[in-house]
Design a protein around this motif. Sequence first.
Motif, PDB file in Angstrom:
ATOM      1  N   ASN A   1     -45.090  16.751 -10.129  1.00  0.00           N
ATOM      2  CA  ASN A   1     -45.144  16.921 -11.586  1.00  0.00           C
ATOM      3  C   ASN A   1     -46.538  16.653 -12.157  1.00  0.00           C
ATOM      4  O   ASN A   1     -46.971  17.335 -13.081  1.00  0.00           O
ATOM      5  N   THR A   2     -47.217  15.651 -11.611  1.00  0.00           N
ATOM      6  CA  THR A   2     -48.522  15.269 -12.161  1.00  0.00           C
ATOM      7  C   THR A   2     -49.697  15.888 -11.425  1.00  0.00           C
ATOM      8  O   THR A   2     -50.796  15.960 -11.965  1.00  0.00           O
ATOM      9  N   GLY A   3     -49.495  16.289 -10.165  1.00  0.00           N
ATOM     10  CA  GLY A   3     -50.602  16.799  -9.365  1.00  0.00           C
ATOM     11  C   GLY A   3     -51.504  15.692  -8.847  1.00  0.00           C
ATOM     12  O   GLY A   3     -52.604  15.945  -8.371  1.00  0.00           O
TER      13      GLY A   3
END
Length: 117
Positions: free
Chosen positions: A5-7
């Motif tokens: 989701n955040t990378g």
Amino acid sequence: MLEKNTGIVNVADMDSEILCMLLEFVYSDTFVGKDMDTAIKLYLAADKYQILSLREDCSSFMKSNLTVRNVCKLLIFADDHLDDRFKTAVQKIMFVYSNLRLWKQNSGRLLWWKDRN
């Protein structure tokens, strides 16, 4: 997964320099030893992630940089990490150092064990 989701992948147990060196080894199979502290940290990371060839390279670097001042620390380190090959190499160096010290203390003459008592 948070990373998806955040990378962002958070590796909290090692600093960025060690992580970069670990990744460089994984992709290029090259290890350049900088200093003893870095080699110890990289060894720990290699041990944790089971990168045995990097662990061996770090061990070789530490063996080649053994001194009277760090030999006891590295013996304990090798024992703590169950690295018998590294531990044996450190013990051999300790034996050589102790015999050299005896030789110097006795004007260049090595004493036999019975002479020391």
